[in-house]
Structure formats: C-alpha cells, structure tokens
Design a protein around this motif. Structure first.
Motif, PDB file in Angstrom:
ATOM      1  N   ASP A 101       0.719  -0.910  -0.169  1.00  0.00           N
ATOM      2  CA  ASP A 101      -0.155  -0.156   0.069  1.00  0.00           C
ATOM      3  C   ASP A 101       0.838   1.235   0.155  1.00  0.00           C
ATOM      4  OD1 ASP A 101      -1.597   1.716   0.573  1.00  0.00           O
ATOM      5  OD2 ASP A 101      -2.287   1.246   2.569  1.00  0.00           O
ATOM      6  N   PRO A 102       0.799   2.015  -1.086  1.00  0.00           N
ATOM      7  CA  PRO A 102       1.703   3.208  -0.901  1.00  0.00           C
ATOM      8  C   PRO A 102       1.321   4.004   0.053  1.00  0.00           C
ATOM      9  CG  PRO A 102      -0.213   3.167  -2.830  1.00  0.00           C
ATOM     10  CD  PRO A 102      -0.053   1.855  -2.471  1.00  0.00           C
ATOM     11  N   ALA A 103      -0.059   4.362   1.068  1.00  0.00           N
ATOM     12  CA  ALA A 103       0.115   5.131   2.371  1.00  0.00           C
ATOM     13  C   ALA A 103       1.164   5.343   2.831  1.00  0.00           C
ATOM     14  CB  ALA A 103      -2.001   4.540   1.994  1.00  0.00           C
ATOM     15  N   ILE A 104       0.786   3.835   2.988  1.00  0.00           N
ATOM     16  CA  ILE A 104       1.877   3.622   4.672  1.00  0.00           C
ATOM     17  C   ILE A 104       3.108   4.774   4.362  1.00  0.00           C
ATOM     18  CG2 ILE A 104       3.809   1.512   5.392  1.00  0.00           C
ATOM     19  CD1 ILE A 104       1.637  -0.064   4.210  1.00  0.00           C
ATOM     20  N   THR A 105       3.882   5.193   2.972  1.00  0.00           N
ATOM     21  CA  THR A 105       5.376   5.335   2.803  1.00  0.00           C
ATOM     22  C   THR A 105       4.638   7.039   2.918  1.00  0.00           C
ATOM     23  OG1 THR A 105       6.045   3.893   1.315  1.00  0.00           O
ATOM     24  CG2 THR A 105       6.774   6.096   1.305  1.00  0.00           C
ATOM     25  N   ALA A 106       3.368   6.617   1.306  1.00  0.00           N
ATOM     26  CA  ALA A 106       3.379   8.692   2.043  1.00  0.00           C
ATOM     27  C   ALA A 106       3.256   8.860   2.722  1.00  0.00           C
ATOM     28  CB  ALA A 106       2.036   8.755   1.242  1.00  0.00           C
TER      29      ALA A 106
END
Length: 170
Positions: free
Chosen positions: A17-22
C-alpha cells in the motif's frame, strides 16, 4: 520478411500500500526517510516494483538506483525504452534532492532534461542511476543524474530542477 509468432511472456509482481510511505513523508529528514527503504522499514513505491528497480545507496546529497534490464523494458526496436531511462534518472535526481531536505519539507520536479547516449539491452547487465545535488536554495534545488553500466560507461545524463515545498502539518 517472415514474421514468427512467439509464446506470450508474463511477469508477475506485487507491491504494498503506497499510503504507508506517503503517510511517513515529512515526519523526519529526507535522508532518514530514504534510509527507511534500505532498512525495510518502508515499502518501496509501486513504480519500483512495476519497473523492477531499487534504491541501493543513499547519503546526504546522493542517491543510487539499480535496474537489471529485461525484455519487459523494451521498445519496438529491441532496446530499453527511453521512459525507463527517464524514470531511473528522475528517481535518482529527485531522491538526491530529498536526501538534503529537513523534516517538514517536500519537493516536486519542475523539469527533467535527459540526454540518451548509448542503447541499453538485456546484454548490458545491471545499470546504476547516480543522482547528486548540484545546488540547493530556499525554494529550488538543482540535481543531476548519470546512468552507468557495470564498467562505468555513461549511458544517459539528466538534470532536474525541483521546487521545495513546506508540507502541511498532520
């Protein structure tokens, strides 16, 4: 000219999930954030899985990405597509800039100027995109990136201007 049909090749990959990094951007310095990818504390961005490249090194003002070119990177004439070069160079230059930013500051690319110097094929072997910061001001930064083969031959070169932005508080 005889055209031969070949069997379809496939490639499967996954990403997190890219939201983790964002959600982690801006909480710490850019260098600390990028080091999170090297330690595995942060998952790599989906683009890295899609193209098959990875951050290999990062230090203040410098970032290195690596890619093993494959057929999946080819354009219709049988060499790596220029967009793959550009993605590697943009990532290296942008992350070099990110590595010099304090907590609470982000960036976005304003431009990317790429010069393609040599073709890349599967026979080229692993390539490295080495990004370095040339100058950083209060509002903009200028970085360059070189794409090199295993013998340090220059395959492509890029410059990138980045706008520095305060990140909104969370």
């Amino acid at each position: 000219m005889t055209r031969t049909r070949t069997r379809t090749r496939t490639r499967t990959y996954g990403w997190q999930d890219p939201a983790i990094t964002a959600s982690a951007v801006g909480d710490e310095s850019g260098l600390e954030f990028l080091r999170g990818f090297l330690t595995g504390e942060l998952p790599p961005p989906p683009l890295a899985a899609t193209l098959g490249f990875a951050l290999e090194e990062v230090e203040f003002g410098r970032a290195v990405f690596v890619l093993e070119p494959g057929e999946e990177h080819y354009n219709p004439i049988g060499s790596v597509h220029g967009g793959v070069y550009a993605s590697l160079l943009d990532s290296a230059a942008g992350c070099a800039v990110h590595s010099v930013l304090p907590a609470g500051t982000g960036y976005t690319s304003l431009d990317l100027n790429v010069k393609f110097l040599r073709p890349i094929t599967v026979d080229t072997g692993k390539v490295r995109a080495v990004g370095t910061v040339l100058t950083k001001g209060r509002r903009t930064a200028l970085a360059q990136a070189e794409l090199l083969d295993s013998e340090d031959r220059l395959l492509a070169h890029a410059t990138s201007s980045c706008m520095l932005l305060p990140l909104p508080p969370r």
